[in-house]
Design a protein around this motif. Structure first.
Motif, PDB file in Angstrom:
ATOM      1  N   GLY A  47       0.805  -1.206   0.000  1.00  0.00           N
ATOM      2  CA  GLY A  47       0.000   0.000   0.000  1.00  0.00           C
ATOM      3  C   GLY A  47       0.843   1.262   0.000  1.00  0.00           C
ATOM      4  O   GLY A  47       0.505   2.252  -0.680  1.00  0.00           O
ATOM      5  N   SER A  48       1.939   1.255   0.747  1.00  0.00           N
ATOM      6  CA  SER A  48       2.820   2.421   0.798  1.00  0.00           C
ATOM      7  C   SER A  48       3.451   2.689  -0.564  1.00  0.00           C
ATOM      8  O   SER A  48       3.581   3.835  -0.993  1.00  0.00           O
ATOM      9  N   ILE A  49       3.840   1.613  -1.265  1.00  0.00           N
ATOM     10  CA  ILE A  49       4.405   1.771  -2.608  1.00  0.00           C
ATOM     11  C   ILE A  49       3.365   2.344  -3.555  1.00  0.00           C
ATOM     12  O   ILE A  49       3.641   3.264  -4.342  1.00  0.00           O
ATOM     13  N   LEU A  50       2.138   1.831  -3.481  1.00  0.00           N
ATOM     14  CA  LEU A  50       1.071   2.355  -4.331  1.00  0.00           C
ATOM     15  C   LEU A  50       0.799   3.830  -4.038  1.00  0.00           C
ATOM     16  O   LEU A  50       0.613   4.634  -4.964  1.00  0.00           O
ATOM     17  N   PHE A  51       0.799   4.200  -2.751  1.00  0.00           N
ATOM     18  CA  PHE A  51       0.518   5.593  -2.428  1.00  0.00           C
ATOM     19  C   PHE A  51       1.621   6.511  -2.964  1.00  0.00           C
ATOM     20  O   PHE A  51       1.335   7.605  -3.462  1.00  0.00           O
ATOM     21  N   ASP A  52       2.870   6.082  -2.882  1.00  0.00           N
ATOM     22  CA  ASP A  52       3.959   6.881  -3.455  1.00  0.00           C
ATOM     23  C   ASP A  52       3.745   7.089  -4.949  1.00  0.00           C
ATOM     24  O   ASP A  52       4.005   8.179  -5.484  1.00  0.00           O
ATOM     25  N   ARG A  53       3.267   6.060  -5.635  1.00  0.00           N
ATOM     26  CA  ARG A  53       3.004   6.192  -7.072  1.00  0.00           C
ATOM     27  C   ARG A  53       1.821   7.119  -7.335  1.00  0.00           C
ATOM     28  O   ARG A  53       1.825   7.894  -8.295  1.00  0.00           O
ATOM     29  N   ILE A  54       0.802   7.051  -6.473  1.00  0.00           N
ATOM     30  CA  ILE A  54      -0.343   7.960  -6.604  1.00  0.00           C
ATOM     31  C   ILE A  54       0.118   9.414  -6.503  1.00  0.00           C
ATOM     32  O   ILE A  54      -0.333  10.287  -7.259  1.00  0.00           O
ATOM     33  N   CYS A  55       1.027   9.673  -5.570  1.00  0.00           N
ATOM     34  CA  CYS A  55       1.503  11.039  -5.353  1.00  0.00           C
ATOM     35  C   CYS A  55       2.231  11.602  -6.572  1.00  0.00           C
ATOM     36  O   CYS A  55       2.385  12.821  -6.696  1.00  0.00           O
TER      37      CYS A  55
END
Length: 336
Positions: A47-55
């Motif tokens: 989830g943290s990796i996905l959120f970094d990509r969202i940003c």
């Protein structure tokens, strides 16, 4: 437990773990009507990796808007507060701390950085990078959960406590006031809170930010079901749920939901739960409240804080505020 780092410039304290609240939260949330889950469970490694990509997406403006505003006002904030300690709640990769520390360095301030994060590896990695960049810096890291460990933040000197990213918007107004009240209870007369809040804007801009074209937010939303499968032995099929995000104009918040695409049942053996989902039934997984200056001031007042400085960016608008413990209120050190 205290862990000494290399040399004398870094100390990392790993605070005693508290029992996970996942069992209670999942039982309460999925047993409620309507169903809900706390958004904090998005953030496992995937989830943290996905959120970094969202940003990094074009649609998701908050990270860029806040960083741009912070770069513009960091010098003024640091000159105003002149902190001896910069405390960052939810420090992560410390990108925003770097902006503040750069401003401190230009002014000849030599403050200690106090990152507070749940991930020891992330905290150590970001701290080492900062120590290479700022040869004057000392780091006192805290690995823990600020739901439980706020009282462990080192006291003394002048502290600037940074709670950025608009994360306060993930709380209801009452929850947010309670959390900020806990922060206020730790503040001394010379301490200040730097708070990031996303401001209300057009429904179109907000819709795009939470429904990116690459589907990263949808994958991030469904990831919470994978966390429950892994941790509690549930048999959620994430692909049976659609990502839905929309603006609820009253009370001015984006809501993210997972909506069942078909009627089906889910079992969570560890909780002894069997849940029947009707087609179209949803689980609310996140709220993201949007603010005005007036609503921020109201929230601060509820928490025993008073606004000292206000900075806002142009569209897409974001705000940073500096506040202090309200005059006449008493400081308290909370028990563990």
């Amino acid at each position: 437990m205290r862990i000494e780092g290399p040399g004398e410039r870094i100390v990392v304290e790993v605070l005693p773990r508290r029992a996970s609240t996942l069992v209670r939260d999942v039982r309460d949330g999925l047993g409620a009507t309507p169903r809900w889950l706390p958004s904090k469970y998005f953030y496992d490694e995937a989830g943290s990796i996905l959120f970094d990509r969202i940003c990094e997406t074009e649609e998701y403006y908050p990270t860029r808007a806040e960083a741009g505003l912070l770069a513009r006002v960091a010098g003024e904030v640091m000159a105003q507060v002149r902190p001896t300690h910069l405390v960052e709640l939810g420090s992560g990769p410390a990108r925003k701390a770097r902006i503040l520390l750069s401003a401190a360095g230009r002014q000849g301030l030599r403050c200690t950085y106090v990152p507070f994060d749940v991930s020891e590896s992330m905290l150590r990695q970001s701290a080492r990078a900062l120590l290479r960049e700022f040869d004057w810096l000392h780091v006192h890291g805290l690995v823990g959960d600020y739901d439980f460990h706020l009282e462990k933040i080192p006291s003394g000197g002048r502290r600037l406590v940074a709670y950025l990213g608009g994360t306060i918007g993930n709380f209801t107004e009452e929850e947010g006031a309670i959390f900020l009240r806990r922060i206020a209870a730790t503040l001394g007369e010379d301490d200040r809170l730097l708070l990031g809040t996303d401001l209300m804007k057009s429904a179109e801009v907000l819709h795009r930010a939470y429904n990116d074209a690459q589907g990263l937010t949808a994958a991030f939303n469904r990831n919470i079901l994978r966390v429950i499968n892994r941790e509690l032995g549930a048999n959620f099929a994430p692909e049976r749920f659609a990502h839905v995000a929309f603006l609820r104009e009253e009370p001015a918040q984006i809501e993210m939901h997972l909506r069942a695409e078909e009627a089906h049942e889910v079992e969570i053996p560890r909780l002894g739960m069997q849940i029947s989902f009707a087609k179209g039934e949803s689980i609310r997984t996140e709220i993201s409240r949007k603010f005005t200056r007036k609503s921020v001031e109201r929230l601060l007042a509820k928490a025993g804080l008073e606004l000292e400085a206000w900075f806002a960016s142009h569209e897409p608008s974001f705000a940073l505020s500096v506040s202090r413990r309200a005059r006449g209120s008493r400081r308290s050190r909370m028990s563990a």
